[in-house]
Scaffold this motif. Structure first.
Motif, PDB file in Angstrom:
ATOM      1  N   ASP A  24     -10.386  11.560 -60.634  1.00  0.00           N
ATOM      2  CA  ASP A  24     -10.713  12.432 -61.764  1.00  0.00           C
ATOM      3  C   ASP A  24     -10.369  13.887 -61.438  1.00  0.00           C
ATOM      4  O   ASP A  24     -11.195  14.787 -61.606  1.00  0.00           O
ATOM      5  CB  ASP A  24     -12.193  12.301 -62.130  1.00  0.00           C
ATOM      6  N   LEU A  25      -9.162  14.096 -60.979  1.00  0.00           N
ATOM      7  CA  LEU A  25      -8.748  15.434 -60.574  1.00  0.00           C
ATOM      8  C   LEU A  25      -8.698  16.384 -61.758  1.00  0.00           C
ATOM      9  O   LEU A  25      -8.362  15.995 -62.888  1.00  0.00           O
ATOM     10  CB  LEU A  25      -7.399  15.370 -59.879  1.00  0.00           C
ATOM     11  N   LYS A  26      -9.020  17.642 -61.456  1.00  0.00           N
ATOM     12  CA  LYS A  26      -9.055  18.690 -62.465  1.00  0.00           C
ATOM     13  C   LYS A  26      -8.112  19.821 -62.052  1.00  0.00           C
ATOM     14  O   LYS A  26      -7.832  19.996 -60.864  1.00  0.00           O
ATOM     15  CB  LYS A  26     -10.479  19.228 -62.593  1.00  0.00           C
ATOM     16  N   PRO A  27      -7.632  20.602 -62.998  1.00  0.00           N
ATOM     17  CA  PRO A  27      -6.738  21.717 -62.641  1.00  0.00           C
ATOM     18  C   PRO A  27      -7.353  22.643 -61.593  1.00  0.00           C
ATOM     19  O   PRO A  27      -6.625  23.179 -60.749  1.00  0.00           O
ATOM     20  CB  PRO A  27      -6.528  22.429 -63.975  1.00  0.00           C
ATOM     21  N   GLU A  28      -8.657  22.808 -61.623  1.00  0.00           N
ATOM     22  CA  GLU A  28      -9.305  23.683 -60.638  1.00  0.00           C
ATOM     23  C   GLU A  28      -9.331  23.099 -59.224  1.00  0.00           C
ATOM     24  O   GLU A  28      -9.741  23.775 -58.280  1.00  0.00           O
ATOM     25  CB  GLU A  28     -10.731  24.036 -61.072  1.00  0.00           C
ATOM     26  N   ASP A  29      -8.888  21.851 -59.071  1.00  0.00           N
ATOM     27  CA  ASP A  29      -8.747  21.264 -57.738  1.00  0.00           C
ATOM     28  C   ASP A  29      -7.420  21.661 -57.095  1.00  0.00           C
ATOM     29  O   ASP A  29      -7.183  21.350 -55.914  1.00  0.00           O
ATOM     30  CB  ASP A  29      -8.830  19.739 -57.806  1.00  0.00           C
TER      31      ASP A  29
END
Length: 118
Positions: A84-89
């Motif tokens: 569930d990767l997010k841009p903030e990662d």
């Protein structure tokens, strides 16, 4: 000494997954803690996850429930499963090993880039 080599980074869409690997040059069985840090552009390096020689795991709040750290002592390798990767990662992810007591020595890998697109 310990040499660490990360792999598994790349470009992924938001909601996707990646698994990072950190291969050590010697046995990690007795290493106090193996950690993953990350550093985004313009930000300080932060601790993401850690696993001790006894198997205790810790995560920063922003990744808890999405990331899982694990170690395979037989392969001298530590993993970071990122779901569930997010841009903030988006960041460069670094592997870190802490060895010894009084003093403790710290070793770093060269880093692997993770980019999450929205």
């Amino acid at each position: 000494q310990v040499q660490l080599v990360e792999s598994g980074g790349g470009l992924v869409q938001a909601g996707g997954s990646l698994r990072l690997s950190c291969a050590a040059s010697r046995s990690i069985f007795s290493i106090n803690a193996m950690c993953w840090y990350r550093q985004a552009p313009g930000k300080q390096r932060e601790l993401v996850a850690a696993i001790t020689s006894g198997g205790t795991k810790n995560y920063t709040d922003s990744v808890r429930g999405r990331f899982t750290i694990s170690r395979d002592n037989a392969k001298n390798t530590v993993y970071l499963q990122m779901n569930d990767l997010k841009p903030e990662d988006t960041a460069v992810y670094y592997c870190n090993a802490a060895t010894g007591n009084s003093p403790t020595y710290y070793y770093w890998g060269q880093g692997t880039q993770v980019t999450v697109s929205s």
